[in-house]
Design a protein around this motif. Structure first.
Motif, PDB file in Angstrom:
ATOM      1  N   PHE A 183     -11.127 -85.855 -39.012  1.00  0.00           N
ATOM      2  CA  PHE A 183     -10.725 -86.759 -40.083  1.00  0.00           C
ATOM      3  C   PHE A 183      -9.804 -86.070 -41.089  1.00  0.00           C
ATOM      4  O   PHE A 183      -8.774 -86.598 -41.493  1.00  0.00           O
ATOM      5  N   PHE A 184     -10.170 -84.866 -41.523  1.00  0.00           N
ATOM      6  CA  PHE A 184      -9.375 -84.109 -42.483  1.00  0.00           C
ATOM      7  C   PHE A 184      -8.657 -82.927 -41.836  1.00  0.00           C
ATOM      8  O   PHE A 184      -8.061 -82.117 -42.526  1.00  0.00           O
ATOM      9  N   GLY A 185      -8.731 -82.802 -40.521  1.00  0.00           N
ATOM     10  CA  GLY A 185      -8.235 -81.599 -39.864  1.00  0.00           C
ATOM     11  C   GLY A 185      -6.825 -81.682 -39.326  1.00  0.00           C
ATOM     12  O   GLY A 185      -6.322 -80.709 -38.767  1.00  0.00           O
ATOM     13  N   ASN A 186      -6.163 -82.855 -39.455  1.00  0.00           N
ATOM     14  CA  ASN A 186      -4.800 -83.017 -38.945  1.00  0.00           C
ATOM     15  C   ASN A 186      -4.693 -82.585 -37.485  1.00  0.00           C
ATOM     16  O   ASN A 186      -3.755 -81.883 -37.094  1.00  0.00           O
ATOM     17  N   SER A 187      -5.654 -83.001 -36.660  1.00  0.00           N
ATOM     18  CA  SER A 187      -5.628 -82.574 -35.266  1.00  0.00           C
ATOM     19  C   SER A 187      -6.475 -83.487 -34.398  1.00  0.00           C
ATOM     20  O   SER A 187      -7.309 -84.251 -34.888  1.00  0.00           O
ATOM     21  N   ILE A 188      -6.208 -83.380 -33.097  1.00  0.00           N
ATOM     22  CA  ILE A 188      -7.161 -83.852 -32.098  1.00  0.00           C
ATOM     23  C   ILE A 188      -7.563 -82.638 -31.282  1.00  0.00           C
ATOM     24  O   ILE A 188      -6.867 -81.611 -31.273  1.00  0.00           O
ATOM     25  N   ASN A 189      -8.707 -82.740 -30.597  1.00  0.00           N
ATOM     26  CA  ASN A 189      -9.272 -81.568 -29.935  1.00  0.00           C
ATOM     27  C   ASN A 189      -9.861 -81.951 -28.589  1.00  0.00           C
ATOM     28  O   ASN A 189     -10.277 -83.102 -28.380  1.00  0.00           O
ATOM     29  N   ARG A 190      -9.908 -80.983 -27.691  1.00  0.00           N
ATOM     30  CA  ARG A 190     -10.441 -81.197 -26.347  1.00  0.00           C
ATOM     31  C   ARG A 190     -11.615 -80.260 -26.097  1.00  0.00           C
ATOM     32  O   ARG A 190     -11.489 -79.048 -26.257  1.00  0.00           O
ATOM     33  N   LEU A 191     -12.754 -80.842 -25.694  1.00  0.00           N
ATOM     34  CA  LEU A 191     -13.931 -80.060 -25.317  1.00  0.00           C
ATOM     35  C   LEU A 191     -14.077 -80.071 -23.799  1.00  0.00           C
ATOM     36  O   LEU A 191     -14.047 -81.137 -23.177  1.00  0.00           O
ATOM     37  N   ASP A 192     -14.252 -78.897 -23.220  1.00  0.00           N
ATOM     38  CA  ASP A 192     -14.606 -78.761 -21.808  1.00  0.00           C
ATOM     39  C   ASP A 192     -16.124 -78.587 -21.750  1.00  0.00           C
ATOM     40  O   ASP A 192     -16.642 -77.518 -22.089  1.00  0.00           O
ATOM     41  N   PRO A 193     -16.871 -79.621 -21.350  1.00  0.00           N
ATOM     42  CA  PRO A 193     -18.336 -79.515 -21.365  1.00  0.00           C
ATOM     43  C   PRO A 193     -18.884 -78.423 -20.448  1.00  0.00           C
ATOM     44  O   PRO A 193     -19.979 -77.914 -20.684  1.00  0.00           O
ATOM     45  N   ASP A 194     -18.130 -78.064 -19.408  1.00  0.00           N
ATOM     46  CA  ASP A 194     -18.621 -77.049 -18.468  1.00  0.00           C
ATOM     47  C   ASP A 194     -18.609 -75.654 -19.087  1.00  0.00           C
ATOM     48  O   ASP A 194     -19.488 -74.834 -18.811  1.00  0.00           O
ATOM     49  N   THR A 195     -17.611 -75.377 -19.919  1.00  0.00           N
ATOM     50  CA  THR A 195     -17.498 -74.050 -20.531  1.00  0.00           C
ATOM     51  C   THR A 195     -17.931 -74.041 -21.992  1.00  0.00           C
ATOM     52  O   THR A 195     -18.214 -72.971 -22.546  1.00  0.00           O
ATOM     53  N   GLY A 196     -17.962 -75.209 -22.628  1.00  0.00           N
ATOM     54  CA  GLY A 196     -18.276 -75.293 -24.052  1.00  0.00           C
ATOM     55  C   GLY A 196     -17.117 -74.914 -24.952  1.00  0.00           C
ATOM     56  O   GLY A 196     -17.274 -74.857 -26.174  1.00  0.00           O
ATOM     57  N   LYS A 197     -15.936 -74.668 -24.367  1.00  0.00           N
ATOM     58  CA  LYS A 197     -14.782 -74.263 -25.155  1.00  0.00           C
ATOM     59  C   LYS A 197     -13.989 -75.476 -25.632  1.00  0.00           C
ATOM     60  O   LYS A 197     -13.894 -76.481 -24.937  1.00  0.00           O
ATOM     61  N   SER A 198     -13.404 -75.328 -26.825  1.00  0.00           N
ATOM     62  CA  SER A 198     -12.633 -76.409 -27.426  1.00  0.00           C
ATOM     63  C   SER A 198     -11.200 -75.947 -27.671  1.00  0.00           C
ATOM     64  O   SER A 198     -10.980 -74.799 -28.097  1.00  0.00           O
ATOM     65  N   ALA A 199     -10.237 -76.826 -27.388  1.00  0.00           N
ATOM     66  CA  ALA A 199      -8.821 -76.556 -27.641  1.00  0.00           C
ATOM     67  C   ALA A 199      -8.335 -77.457 -28.760  1.00  0.00           C
ATOM     68  O   ALA A 199      -8.767 -78.611 -28.879  1.00  0.00           O
ATOM     69  N   HIS A 200      -7.405 -76.950 -29.561  1.00  0.00           N
ATOM     70  CA  HIS A 200      -6.956 -77.596 -30.794  1.00  0.00           C
ATOM     71  C   HIS A 200      -5.488 -77.988 -30.656  1.00  0.00           C
ATOM     72  O   HIS A 200      -4.650 -77.186 -30.247  1.00  0.00           O
ATOM     73  N   PHE A 201      -5.169 -79.269 -31.015  1.00  0.00           N
ATOM     74  CA  PHE A 201      -3.804 -79.766 -30.897  1.00  0.00           C
ATOM     75  C   PHE A 201      -3.376 -80.357 -32.241  1.00  0.00           C
ATOM     76  O   PHE A 201      -3.832 -81.447 -32.623  1.00  0.00           O
ATOM     77  N   PRO A 202      -2.511 -79.641 -32.973  1.00  0.00           N
ATOM     78  CA  PRO A 202      -2.170 -80.070 -34.336  1.00  0.00           C
ATOM     79  C   PRO A 202      -1.245 -81.278 -34.354  1.00  0.00           C
ATOM     80  O   PRO A 202      -0.485 -81.532 -33.409  1.00  0.00           O
ATOM     81  N   ILE A 203      -1.316 -82.030 -35.457  1.00  0.00           N
ATOM     82  CA  ILE A 203      -0.429 -83.162 -35.718  1.00  0.00           C
ATOM     83  C   ILE A 203       0.591 -82.721 -36.757  1.00  0.00           C
ATOM     84  O   ILE A 203       0.291 -81.869 -37.605  1.00  0.00           O
ATOM     85  N   HIS A 204       1.782 -83.288 -36.697  1.00  0.00           N
ATOM     86  CA  HIS A 204       2.817 -82.903 -37.648  1.00  0.00           C
ATOM     87  C   HIS A 204       2.301 -83.046 -39.080  1.00  0.00           C
ATOM     88  O   HIS A 204       1.494 -83.919 -39.387  1.00  0.00           O
ATOM     89  N   ALA A 205       2.791 -82.160 -39.930  1.00  0.00           N
ATOM     90  CA  ALA A 205       2.331 -82.123 -41.315  1.00  0.00           C
ATOM     91  C   ALA A 205       2.632 -83.432 -42.014  1.00  0.00           C
ATOM     92  O   ALA A 205       3.593 -84.146 -41.680  1.00  0.00           O
ATOM     93  N   ALA A 206       1.786 -83.773 -42.994  1.00  0.00           N
ATOM     94  CA  ALA A 206       2.041 -84.958 -43.804  1.00  0.00           C
ATOM     95  C   ALA A 206       3.281 -84.705 -44.663  1.00  0.00           C
ATOM     96  O   ALA A 206       3.839 -83.608 -44.677  1.00  0.00           O
ATOM     97  N   VAL A 207       3.716 -85.743 -45.374  1.00  0.00           N
ATOM     98  CA  VAL A 207       4.850 -85.562 -46.267  1.00  0.00           C
ATOM     99  C   VAL A 207       4.521 -84.492 -47.287  1.00  0.00           C
ATOM    100  O   VAL A 207       3.384 -84.077 -47.441  1.00  0.00           O
ATOM    101  N   LYS A 208       5.525 -84.025 -48.011  1.00  0.00           N
ATOM    102  CA  LYS A 208       5.327 -82.952 -48.973  1.00  0.00           C
ATOM    103  C   LYS A 208       4.149 -83.273 -49.891  1.00  0.00           C
ATOM    104  O   LYS A 208       4.109 -84.334 -50.503  1.00  0.00           O
ATOM    105  N   PRO A 209       3.156 -82.388 -49.965  1.00  0.00           N
ATOM    106  CA  PRO A 209       1.960 -82.679 -50.774  1.00  0.00           C
ATOM    107  C   PRO A 209       2.299 -83.018 -52.223  1.00  0.00           C
ATOM    108  O   PRO A 209       3.148 -82.387 -52.844  1.00  0.00           O
ATOM    109  N   VAL A 210       1.649 -84.038 -52.724  1.00  0.00           N
ATOM    110  CA  VAL A 210       1.806 -84.449 -54.116  1.00  0.00           C
ATOM    111  C   VAL A 210       0.526 -84.092 -54.858  1.00  0.00           C
ATOM    112  O   VAL A 210      -0.560 -84.502 -54.442  1.00  0.00           O
ATOM    113  N   PRO A 211       0.607 -83.305 -55.922  1.00  0.00           N
ATOM    114  CA  PRO A 211      -0.618 -82.926 -56.652  1.00  0.00           C
ATOM    115  C   PRO A 211      -1.436 -84.153 -57.059  1.00  0.00           C
ATOM    116  O   PRO A 211      -0.902 -85.104 -57.620  1.00  0.00           O
TER     117      PRO A 211
END
Length: 398
Positions: A183-211
């Motif tokens: 939800f807050f991680g700017n990503s989707i992820n893949r879990l391989d249930p056989d190994t328990g390992k997770s891979a991370h796939f980032p999403i493009h950054a949001a627009v320039k952060p506004v304070p």
């Protein structure tokens, strides 16, 4: 139908953001399996997972057998698990769910957990500290206990808040894998249930952060679906007003290509559609919420707001065509209105959308679902309405 809850008032398992114990729970997703059962989670407010010294809140996984009209309720062993998403694994016969409170993904076999009445009739009782006073009838799997238990996959790292998840079935291009959003991680992820390992796939950054404007920092990656024709992953970024599509074919041909952003700051495996009207308001924002595919492969979506009065463009319903080339917004919907208000899509002559009698927006569309007859159902959240949209054949032209 009412979900059973065997409890005294002071021992309600669910907690609000203010720390109050309540009977009512939050359910962020609902699915069905091939056996006709409906599945959904019950939890206290998900924001509690990140608060120190918060009242302990508990979660449950619920199934409803539509043939026998029977509930089966599975208590989740962790406190403050804040269960969000559920997904059915047809090949393995497993129910998967996400636990943002423990940064985990969990699975279990309903066939192995046969003592349904034991779980459903579990008597909730809490100590003065809010801990469970009576042992749960369900536990996590351990080295010595490998069946009739819940299997937990925990991940290290930050607090991205694991949200929705899907399982790639045998007919999909990546069978057996479990994909989930943060939800807050700017990503989707893949879990391989056989190994328990997770891979991370980032999403493009949001627009320039506004304070002070968190929507420019966190994308609120939310709903997640599998494309019925290609197996691609389709998901929403609700605080960015986007619907995104992750190419499974590109990932399978070159996984490393998808694990980092390119020089332009974009993931080469992700295509994005920006919603019309996002970010055009001085007060409030109209942004995406939920998605579902129709039987032709078009992707339907809702847009919503938390603000009123609001100038156009206002929330609505639309779809992305099956070829993923164009967005169509249905902005002339004739919806039921409160007495004394016009029936058109706007609330006044200037096109402003007013507040309802409850002080909330007259239009703010959240959940959406397409049934087997290609009828579109969607919710008007603050007005507590469900609408039905029926598609009519186009009239022939001379």
């Amino acid at each position: 139908f009412t979900v059973p809850l065997n409890v005294k008032q002071q021992d309600f398992p669910f907690v609000t953001p203010q720390g109050a114990r309540v009977r009512n729970s939050i359910s962020e997703n609902i699915i069905s399996d091939s056996r006709g059962r409906i599945w959904f989670p019950q939890t206290g407010h998900w924001a509690n997972f990140n608060k120190p010294n918060i009242e302990k809140s508990y979660s449950r996984i619920v199934s409803f057998d539509t043939q026998h009209l029977k509930f089966c309720v599975y208590p989740v062993p962790d406190d403050n698990a804040s269960v969000m998403g559920v997904a059915w694994d047809e090949d393995r016969g497993l129910l998967w769910f996400s636990q943002p409170g423990t940064n985990s993904v969990v699975s279990f076999s309903p066939t192995e957990l046969r003592a349904c009445d034991t779980y459903t009739n579990y008597r909730w009782a809490l100590s003065e500290e809010g801990s469970i006073a009576r042992p749960f009838p369900i536990a996590y799997c351990t080295q010595d206990r490998r069946s009739a238990c819940m299997r937990k996959y925990s991940f290290s790292g930050g607090k991205g808040l694991i949200n929705q998840l899907v399982v790639q079935q045998p007919s999909h291009p990546d069978p057996g894998s479990v994909w989930y959003t943060e939800f807050f991680g700017n990503s989707i992820n893949r879990l391989d249930p056989d190994t328990g390992k997770s891979a991370h796939f980032p999403i493009h950054a949001a627009v320039k952060p506004v304070p002070g404007d968190w929507s420019t920092v966190f994308r609120r990656v939310h709903k997640l679906l599998i494309h019925p024709h290609t197996g691609d992953l389709v998901f929403t970024a609700n605080d960015a007003g986007e619907i995104l599509r992750f190419s499974m074919q590109r990932y399978l041909s070159n996984p490393g290509l998808c694990e980092k952003l390119n020089e332009d700051g974009y993931n080469p495996c992700i295509q994005s559609f920006k919603m019309p009207g996002y970010g055009k308001h001085e007060k409030g924002t109209v942004t995406t919420h939920s998605i579902d595919f129709d039987r032709l492969g078009n992707l339907w979506f809702t847009t919503q707001t938390n603000t009123c009065p609001l100038q156009p463009p206002v929330p609505g319903v639309g779809y992305i065509d099956r070829d993923w080339q164009a967005i169509t917004m249905l902005d002339e919907l004739q919806l039921p209105r409160e007495p004394g208000l016009s029936a058109g899509p706007m609330a006044d002559d200037e096109g402003n959308i007013n507040c309802g009698s409850n002080g909330r927006p007259m239009w703010s569309f959240t959940g959406i679902a397409v049934d087997d007859w290609n009828t579109i159902w969607f919710t008007n959240f603050y007005q507590r309405q469900v609408h039905r949209l029926t598609l009519q054949p186009r009239e022939p032209t001379n």
